[in-house]
Write an enzyme that holds these catalytic residues in place. Structure first.
Site, PDB file in Angstrom:
ATOM      1  N   CYS A 142      -3.702 -14.135  -3.435  1.00 44.89           N
ATOM      2  CA  CYS A 142      -3.328 -14.708  -2.137  1.00 44.89           C
ATOM      3  C   CYS A 142      -3.697 -16.182  -2.077  1.00 44.89           C
ATOM      4  O   CYS A 142      -3.803 -16.759  -0.997  1.00 44.89           O
ATOM      5  CB  CYS A 142      -3.956 -13.924  -0.989  1.00 44.89           C
ATOM      6  N   ASP A 170     -16.444  -3.168  -3.735  1.00 48.47           N
ATOM      7  CA  ASP A 170     -16.454  -4.422  -2.971  1.00 48.47           C
ATOM      8  C   ASP A 170     -17.875  -4.958  -3.004  1.00 48.47           C
ATOM      9  O   ASP A 170     -18.840  -4.186  -3.100  1.00 48.47           O
ATOM     10  CB  ASP A 170     -15.997  -4.195  -1.519  1.00 48.47           C
ATOM     11  N   ASN A 174     -20.064  -6.736  -7.717  1.00 50.87           N
ATOM     12  CA  ASN A 174     -19.137  -7.792  -8.080  1.00 50.87           C
ATOM     13  C   ASN A 174     -18.107  -7.164  -9.028  1.00 50.87           C
ATOM     14  O   ASN A 174     -18.481  -6.581 -10.047  1.00 50.87           O
ATOM     15  CB  ASN A 174     -19.936  -8.899  -8.780  1.00 50.87           C
ATOM     16  N   ASP A 177      -7.132  -6.762  -5.653  1.00 54.52           N
ATOM     17  CA  ASP A 177      -6.677  -7.526  -4.481  1.00 54.52           C
ATOM     18  C   ASP A 177      -7.782  -8.488  -4.044  1.00 54.52           C
ATOM     19  O   ASP A 177      -8.379  -8.325  -2.980  1.00 54.52           O
ATOM     20  CB  ASP A 177      -6.296  -6.554  -3.349  1.00 54.52           C
ATOM     21  N   PHE A 182     -11.956  -4.836  -4.852  1.00 50.91           N
ATOM     22  CA  PHE A 182     -11.876  -5.716  -3.674  1.00 50.91           C
ATOM     23  C   PHE A 182     -11.250  -4.908  -2.526  1.00 50.91           C
ATOM     24  O   PHE A 182     -10.264  -5.317  -1.928  1.00 50.91           O
ATOM     25  CB  PHE A 182     -11.037  -6.972  -3.956  1.00 50.91           C
ATOM     26  N   ARG A 223       0.832  -1.202   0.000  1.00 46.89           N
ATOM     27  CA  ARG A 223       0.000   0.000   0.000  1.00 46.89           C
ATOM     28  C   ARG A 223       0.865   1.250   0.000  1.00 46.89           C
ATOM     29  O   ARG A 223       0.540   2.247  -0.633  1.00 46.89           O
ATOM     30  CB  ARG A 223      -0.878   0.027   1.250  1.00 46.89           C
TER      31      ARG A 223
END
Ligand code: SAH
Length: 389
Positions: free
Chosen positions: A333, A246, A275, A293, A224, A208
């Site tokens: 992730c 989000d 979405n 993300d 996100f 960030r």
């Protein structure tokens, strides 16, 4: 003591320092045992390889905690926790009061997460062996960190895979209504009781900060966004505006709260509950900086192919929606999508976009989320910063 003997040839990865013994690698188990007991691990020829946590309920039957000739007991546990905390000292200063103190296998404490949030701690206990030692863990962290409170968020799917029920709540002190943390001089509310992970995505702190350095004068789309971490850094870095997207309304509420907390609002902050796939497909807007993300699209190898399609789609959409000369910060992730596969997916999306795309940075989780080089599964967060001409 309980001993686990490996099949011929299955000792190699353990000798290299990999901490997991899968059920298929085991030839025999001797002695009575309960899940969470410590066990000795032997090669097929009977050579001692070290000590681990045994759990017959898990596909990861043993998690190594000590090598050959090394002890593992309450004192070692306490020492490892103390070492892990001491190594994070350089991250904490007047501008940052929160970080991960203990990162499971990355700190040789399989199944233990300890996150520092301002003056308190939130722990996550994810293996049967660590569950057995929870009292020791709590005493050790209380002794070395003197926190105002310790709460627990052991409520993830990983507990189920270890045959453990969820366990959450306050362990020491009083559960705070709301916790405000400081990260690189910016303020964020963290919801330790109900939020994602242990309340905040501490792993993106350094990424960030880098994002903030790219944002001056730019229009940002933070996809996100969860609690708005990238947007707050972007706005602090001088972004003209940030649109936060989000699917979760509570996430957007906390994102907007975090913008206001740092003095950003009005027409510089916008939020959309949507979405991301639909939003990026339908919007006519173009942005100078796009952040992707997403949550883990693959939780295990079996989901990797479907996850790859998801990553390719959103990355292609981002490449189509970014202004010429703009940047895309893209992350995964998913454990089951490794760094190489992630690159391949993103590069394939870039090729499909028919734009000239350059890699500016290759990113990972911050240094408070170390992984053991012998345990590549610990390298879960991968990121790329791309310039799109
Ligand atoms: N960037 C955030 C962390 C993101 S976590 C940070 O820096 O803190 C992932 C977020 O994606 C969650 O908030 C979740 O609500 C959201 N999400 C999951 N699937 C989504 C989808 N299909 N579209 C939009 N948001 C989604």
């Amino acid at each position: 003591m309980l001993t686990v003997r490996l099949k011929n040839g299955k000792d190699k990865s353990i000798r290299m320092g990999h901490p997991w013994v899968f059920s298929g690698a085991i030839a025999s188990v001797q002695g009575n045992c309960e899940n969470g007991d410590t066990c000795g691990v032997l090669s097929s020829s009977g050579e001692n390889l070290g000590t681990g946590f045994y759990n017959a309920a898990s596909a990861i039957r043993v998690r190594m905690v000590a090598g050959k000739g090394e002890a593992f007991d309450g004192a070692v546990l306490e020492r490892r926790i103390g070492t892990a905390v001491a190594r994070r000292a350089g991250i904490l200063d007047g501008r940052t009061d929160s970080c991960r103190f203990v990162n499971s296998e990355g700190d040789r404490l399989p199944g233990l997460i300890v996150d520092k949030y301002a003056n308190g701690l939130c722990i996550q206990v994810l293996t049967a062996g660590m569950e057995r030692l929870k009292r020791h863990v709590v005493d050790a962290v209380a002794k070395c960190c003197s926190p105002e409170f310790i709460c627990e968020r052991s409520d993830t799917d990983a507990r189920g895979r270890e045959g453990l029920a969820g366990s959450s709540g306050i362990i020491l002190g009083a559960m705070p209504q709301a916790v405000t943390i400081r990260e690189n001089g910016l303020m964020f509310g963290a919801d330790l009781a109900e939020g994602q992970k242990t309340g905040f995505f501490l792993d993106q702190r350094e990424n960030r900060r880098l994002f903030g350095a790219y944002a001056a004068g730019k229009t940002v789309c933070d996809c996100f966004c969860y609690s708005g971490g990238f947007s707050v850094y972007g706005l602090a870095g001088g972004a003209a505006s940030s649109l936060m997207v989000d699917i979760s309304e509570p996430a957007l509420t906390s994102a907007n709260d975090n913008c206001r907390r740092n003095g950003f609002g009005g027409d510089r902050c916008e939020s959309v509950a949507a979405n991301v796939f639909d939003f990026l497909r339908k919007t006519d807007r173009r942005f100078d900086c796009i952040v992707l993300d997403p949550p883990a699209f693959a939780r295990h190898k079996g989901e990797a192919a479907a996850a790859a399609r998801g990553y390719k789609d959103i990355n292609l959409l981002a490449f189509k929606n970014v202004e010429p000369g703009g940047t895309v910060f893209t992350f995964s992730c998913s454990n089951a999508v490794d760094a190489n596969l992630f690159r391949q997916i993103v590069f394939a999306a870039a090729a499909d976009s028919r734009r000239f795309v350059q890699v500016l940075h290759v990113l990972s989780a911050g240094p408070d989320h170390p992984f053991n080089v012998a345990h590549r599964e610990g390298e879960y967060l991968k990121g790329l910063v791309l310039r799109v001409e």
